[in-house]
Design a protein around this motif. Structure first.
Motif, PDB file in Angstrom:
ATOM      1  N   VAL A  47      16.595  40.891  21.170  1.00  0.00           N
ATOM      2  CA  VAL A  47      16.973  42.140  20.493  1.00  0.00           C
ATOM      3  C   VAL A  47      16.361  43.320  21.247  1.00  0.00           C
ATOM      4  O   VAL A  47      15.290  43.211  21.836  1.00  0.00           O
ATOM      5  CB  VAL A  47      16.503  42.163  19.016  1.00  0.00           C
ATOM      6  CG1 VAL A  47      17.227  41.122  18.191  1.00  0.00           C
ATOM      7  CG2 VAL A  47      14.998  41.953  18.928  1.00  0.00           C
ATOM      8  N   MET A  49      14.740  47.048  21.192  1.00  0.00           N
ATOM      9  CA  MET A  49      14.035  47.980  20.337  1.00  0.00           C
ATOM     10  C   MET A  49      14.326  49.422  20.767  1.00  0.00           C
ATOM     11  O   MET A  49      14.977  49.664  21.790  1.00  0.00           O
ATOM     12  CB  MET A  49      12.534  47.695  20.381  1.00  0.00           C
ATOM     13  CG  MET A  49      12.146  46.306  19.900  1.00  0.00           C
ATOM     14  SD  MET A  49      12.692  45.954  18.209  1.00  0.00           S
ATOM     15  CE  MET A  49      11.662  47.104  17.292  1.00  0.00           C
ATOM     16  N   ARG A  57      13.442  38.100  18.828  1.00  0.00           N
ATOM     17  CA  ARG A  57      13.351  38.668  17.480  1.00  0.00           C
ATOM     18  C   ARG A  57      12.111  38.167  16.732  1.00  0.00           C
ATOM     19  O   ARG A  57      11.399  38.944  16.103  1.00  0.00           O
ATOM     20  CB  ARG A  57      14.608  38.335  16.668  1.00  0.00           C
ATOM     21  CG  ARG A  57      14.675  39.084  15.333  1.00  0.00           C
ATOM     22  CD  ARG A  57      15.819  38.581  14.475  1.00  0.00           C
ATOM     23  NE  ARG A  57      17.116  38.855  15.071  1.00  0.00           N
ATOM     24  CZ  ARG A  57      17.779  40.012  14.947  1.00  0.00           C
ATOM     25  NH1 ARG A  57      17.235  41.003  14.272  1.00  0.00           N
ATOM     26  NH2 ARG A  57      18.961  40.160  15.503  1.00  0.00           N
ATOM     27  N   GLU A  61       9.094  40.725  15.477  1.00  0.00           N
ATOM     28  CA  GLU A  61       8.903  40.847  14.026  1.00  0.00           C
ATOM     29  C   GLU A  61       7.458  40.556  13.643  1.00  0.00           C
ATOM     30  O   GLU A  61       6.879  41.239  12.791  1.00  0.00           O
ATOM     31  CB  GLU A  61       9.861  39.908  13.287  1.00  0.00           C
ATOM     32  CG  GLU A  61      11.296  40.415  13.240  1.00  0.00           C
ATOM     33  CD  GLU A  61      12.210  39.493  12.461  1.00  0.00           C
ATOM     34  OE1 GLU A  61      11.789  38.353  12.160  1.00  0.00           O
ATOM     35  OE2 GLU A  61      13.335  39.909  12.153  1.00  0.00           O
ATOM     36  N   GLN A  83      16.402  46.541  15.054  1.00  0.00           N
ATOM     37  CA  GLN A  83      16.543  45.550  16.121  1.00  0.00           C
ATOM     38  C   GLN A  83      18.026  45.317  16.398  1.00  0.00           C
ATOM     39  O   GLN A  83      18.759  44.830  15.542  1.00  0.00           O
ATOM     40  CB  GLN A  83      15.855  44.247  15.712  1.00  0.00           C
ATOM     41  CG  GLN A  83      14.371  44.425  15.415  1.00  0.00           C
ATOM     42  CD  GLN A  83      13.804  43.314  14.564  1.00  0.00           C
ATOM     43  OE1 GLN A  83      14.406  42.260  14.436  1.00  0.00           O
ATOM     44  NE2 GLN A  83      12.635  43.548  13.963  1.00  0.00           N
TER      45      GLN A  83
END
Length: 436
Positions: A47, A49, A57, A61, A83
């Motif tokens: 993902v 940012m 991810r 997280e 994301q």
């Protein structure tokens, strides 16, 4: 796909992540652009940012949930934690896995599911509430099924569902259809509610309504063991926090038999513990229920669990015996079981502090019955005196210290009677002469 990655250095401080595939002697180097900058593992769900850096991810997280507000790679403050899936990198990683798999056995990473968003959860809550108001059973089944699928996707999805009001809406749905014959919908709602725990008081009030409790009792008698397990878990949560709810459940016909049968059927440890906890609270808040539970053979069942169950179940079974012994009828029934006193002495203080508290309490109550002298003598024969001394030495909570001290005094007095000829003097009790 899980591989044992290892880190090595080549040329100065440059780091490389390589993986050992099976028993092969060939090291497969992961291209740097496919590695997560945080974990250095192959990204499975890349993902982007706000800083423009791509992370896996799961790794980013954990970084954010730890309270960090910056980009790990650039150290710039993230203006948003949104994301965005990096489909291009993910497709390249999948192609690389296929290419490497042709000779190394690497499996292609699956295409990840996009996590549910707060907006989607709020939207489905609104739709479910509207369907409940209309009494639209089929629509409710579809929406609850969608929520269930979201929850199965990941723990992140479940957390999002819990934090955005899904539990309350499901409780409203359960109450609305509790009186109907829509068993499938009710079972689906119940299974999802077990993910929502702890549920807020407003939601629990819906489950504690008369119509909902009657429905829950039917589900507790279901032929489906998973449904029975879910019902027991939710009812345990319901009555453990509120006396009113416990009293309301105690009024439902057949509740004692339903919980005891669930224990007797030995579905799983979780359902047994939930049932024991529920029974304890019902007896605690409504002692008159002891008679009903005694008729089901609960005492002998609890004793059996103390003999061979694991410590967590044993602890709860002792608590149930303690609650039963608070009534005269209960003490009489417990005293009839020849295994009770030996088990109380054996388990004290081996299992836990709570189990010790219950054991001392039960022994104290049995030694204050009409047949107190026989109970005290039996406890002495079994070595309770030494065990009670240990309890006092290690410390104990609440009134346990006072009960243990009183038991020691009673045993000390009983030794004097034994030495006067009421008992075989061949047993040496000299160490018991110190007054308490």
């Amino acid at each position: 796909m899980v591989f044992p990655w290892r880190l090595r250095r080549r040329g100065g401080d440059k780091k490389e992540i390589i993986t050992a595939i099976g028993n092969s002697d060939t090291d497969i180097t992961i291209p740097p652009q496919f590695q997560c900058p945080i974990s250095f593992d192959l990204m499975k769900d890349p993902v982007i940012m706000a800083s423009g850096i791509t992370y896996d991810r799961g790794s980013i997280e954990k970084w954010i949930e730890s309270g960090n507000k910056t980009c790990p790679a650039t150290n710039t403050v993230l203006k948003t934690f949104e994301q965005i899936p990096n489909h291009a990198i993910r497709k390249m990683i999948q192609d690389w896995c296929v290419q490497m798999g042709s000779f190394s056995g690497i499996e292609r990473i699956p295409t990840p599911r996009v996590p549910v968003t707060q907006h989607e959860v709020s939207d489905i809550c609104g739709k479910l509430s509207a369907a409940v108001r209309r009494g639209d059973h089929n629509k409710c089944v579809d929406l609850v099924g969608k929520i269930k699928n979201w929850g199965k996707g990941s723990e992140r999805n479940r957390k999002c569902l819990r934090e955005n009001g899904v539990g309350f809406v499901l409780c409203v749905c359960f109450e609305a259809f509790a009186a109907s014959q829509n068993v499938f919908l009710l079972e689906e709602v119940l299974s999802v509610l077990t993910w929502m725990l702890p549920i807020g008081s407003e939601g629990l009030d819906k489950i504690a309504s008369a119509v909902s409790l009657r429905c829950m009792m039917e589900l507790l008698r279901s032929m489906d063991d998973s449904v029975r397990q879910n019902a027991a878990l939710l009812l345990k949560e319901l009555i453990a926090l509120d006396e009113t709810h416990a009293l309301a459940l105690a009024e439902v016909d057949g509740v004692a038999e339903a919980f005891v049968n669930l224990i007797r059927d030995e579905i799983c440890v979780s359902s047994t513990k939930s049932s024991l906890t529920a029974i304890y609270h019902m007896i605690y808040y409504k002692p008159k229920m002891v008679s009903e539970f005694l008729e089901t053979g609960l005492v002998n069942l609890a004793v059996e669990m103390i003999v061979d169950a694991d410590n967590s179940v044993c602890e709860k079974a002792l608590a149930v015996l303690e609650a039963i012994c608070k009534t005269r009828e209960g003490r009489e029934e417990v005293s009839k079981n020849a295994l009770v006193m030996p088990l109380l002495v054996k388990k004290m203080p081996k299992i836990s502090e709570l189990a010790t508290v219950s054991s001392v309490s039960v022994m104290w109550r049995l030694c204050k019955t009409e047949n107190a002298e026989a109970a005290v003598e039996e406890a002495l024969r079994l070595g309770a005196f030494q065990k009670l001394l240990v309890v006092l030495q290690v410390g104990c909570r609440g009134g346990t210290k006072e009960k243990a001290t009183e038991l020691l005094k009673m045993m000390n007095a009983q030794v004097a009677k034994m030495e006067d000829g009421c008992f075989d003097s061949s047993m040496d009790f000299k160490y018991l002469k110190k007054p308490f």
